[in-house]
Design an enzyme around this catalytic site. Structure first.
Site, short mmCIF file in Angstrom:
data_model
loop_
_atom_site.label_atom_id
_atom_site.label_comp_id
_atom_site.label_asym_id
_atom_site.label_seq_id
_atom_site.Cartn_x
_atom_site.Cartn_y
_atom_site.Cartn_z
N HIS A 158 47.94 -3.91 18.26
CA HIS A 158 48.98 -2.99 18.74
C HIS A 158 50.38 -3.50 18.44
CE1 HIS A 158 45.99 -0.52 20.61
NE2 HIS A 158 45.64 -1.44 21.49
N ASP A 193 37.99 -1.09 17.10
CA ASP A 193 38.34 -1.22 18.51
C ASP A 193 38.32 0.14 19.20
OD1 ASP A 193 39.94 -3.46 20.33
OD2 ASP A 193 40.63 -1.44 20.77
N HIS A 195 40.62 1.33 20.96
CA HIS A 195 41.97 1.89 20.85
C HIS A 195 42.44 1.88 19.39
CE1 HIS A 195 41.64 0.03 24.92
NE2 HIS A 195 42.17 1.18 25.29
N ASP A 282 35.47 -3.28 23.06
CA ASP A 282 35.75 -2.41 24.21
C ASP A 282 35.26 -0.98 24.01
OD1 ASP A 282 37.67 -2.28 22.22
OD2 ASP A 282 39.38 -2.37 23.56
#
Length: 345
Positions: A158, A193, A195, A282
């Site tokens: 990120h 991931d 996200h 995740d």
């Protein structure tokens, strides 16, 4: 497969973050390391300490003013009367242009996208070692290993060139890819991931030498909200070199693997000389973030599928938070990958 990790990565220990406006304990905790080390060891990895590579590999991705910000902001923050124990922004610019304030509070808002990446006295050093862990794995692949695993913590995908966010400070996957570019003409980054890897996309959005592909929960109602949509294809020289595959919430193994097949087709068409896998665990059904529903056996299948690309691969740890299956999910992925990928000693 060799795995890389440095003890200094344990020192960053964020205490809180805001989720839907409510303060909660920060889930990006040092205990993640113990679970991931156990998972890598169970998969047969040998753990090695990376060396310090200096700021060169980090500065190849991040701006000098951002690096200096991370170096100095905690010390500056402590001089503010009544400031919080950790650096946490409370104001953000509505647009990023040429104006950058001198104040520590203003610069925190300028260089930190959200409240989930608090900075303490240990954050900068831990983030450097996390980045050097990725470089160590990339260097091993450059030297002839067909794959290597980087246990990067804090994570990185990120982080933009000059912005921290989502638990991330330096973009380890981007740093690894840039290191691989020293010998590889074309590098692909495959982000699996939960996200969207918005920082990684941002770093390479106008480049044609690095293909970025991300599978993730649909951001229409999920972090990072503002990036990760299917119509984001790159700009300028990078147009056509970014692929986003957003998935409906709670999607399980079959939906994920179908999207992964599309990702593999795009990577095949790019014909990379090396691959970086931004590995988030995740997406697991039992992860605290609860966005997707991949199973432990699903991670093994994901690893097997990626391995079939048959190119030198650096696996960089991204998300995956405390749950009983965290170790087993990493073991499943690495074991599945190794079963299909020719691995050098």
């Amino acid at each position: 497969m060799k795995a890389y990790f440095a003890d200094e990565q344990r020192r960053h220990d964020p205490k809180s973050f805001l989720s839907s406006g409510a303060p909660k304990p920060n889930p990006e905790v040092p205990e993640r390391i113990e679970r991931l080390l156990a998972g890598a060891t169970a998969a047969g990895c040998t753990i090695e300490r990376p060396k310090s590579f200096g700021l060169g590999p980090i500065a190849a991705i991040h701006t000098p003013e951002y690096i200096e910000f991370l170096q100095r902001i905690y010390e500056r923050w402590q001089r503010i009367d009544g400031a919080s124990a950790e650096v946490i922004p409370n104001i953000h610019p509505i647009a990023r242009g040429g104006s950058r304030p001198d104040s520590a509070v203003g610069q925190a808002g300028y260089h930190m996208a959200d409240t989930s990446c608090p900075i303490s006295a240990e954050t900068y050093d831990s983030s450097c070692w996390s980045a050097w862990t990725a470089v160590g794995a990339a260097e091993a692949v450059e030297a002839g290993a067909s794959s290597a695993y980087a246990l990067c913590r804090p994570p990185g995908h990120h982080a933009f060139a000059d912005v921290a966010g989502g638990f991330c400070f330096f973009n380890n996957s981007a740093i690894a890819a840039q290191r691989l570019r020293q010998y590889a003409d074309r590098v692909a980054i495959l982000d699996v991931d939960l996200h969207h890897g918005n920082g990684t996309q941002g770093v390479f959005y106008r480049r044609a030498d690095v293909l970025t592909v991300s599978l993730h929960a649909d951001p229409v109602r999920f972090y990072p909200f503002f990036w990760g949509y299917a119509d984001e294809r790159g700009e300028g020289a990078g147009l056509g070199y970014n692929l986003n595959l957003p998935l409906a919430r709670k999607s399980g193994d079959e939906v994920f693997l179908e999207a992964l097949a599309a990702a593999i087709r795009r990577i095949d068409a790019f014909s990379p000389d090396a691959l970086v896998v931004a590995l988030g665990l995740d997406a697991f059904a039992g992860d605290p973030f609860g966005g997707l529903s991949v199973t432990t056996s699903g991670f093994a299948r994901i690893g097997e599928t990626i391995a079939r690309l048959g190119v030198p691969t650096v696996i960089v740890q991204e998300g995956g938070y405390l749950c009983d299956a965290l170790s087993g999910n990493l073991t499943a992925f690495l074991t599945g990958f190794a079963a299909r990928h020719k691995t050098s000693p």
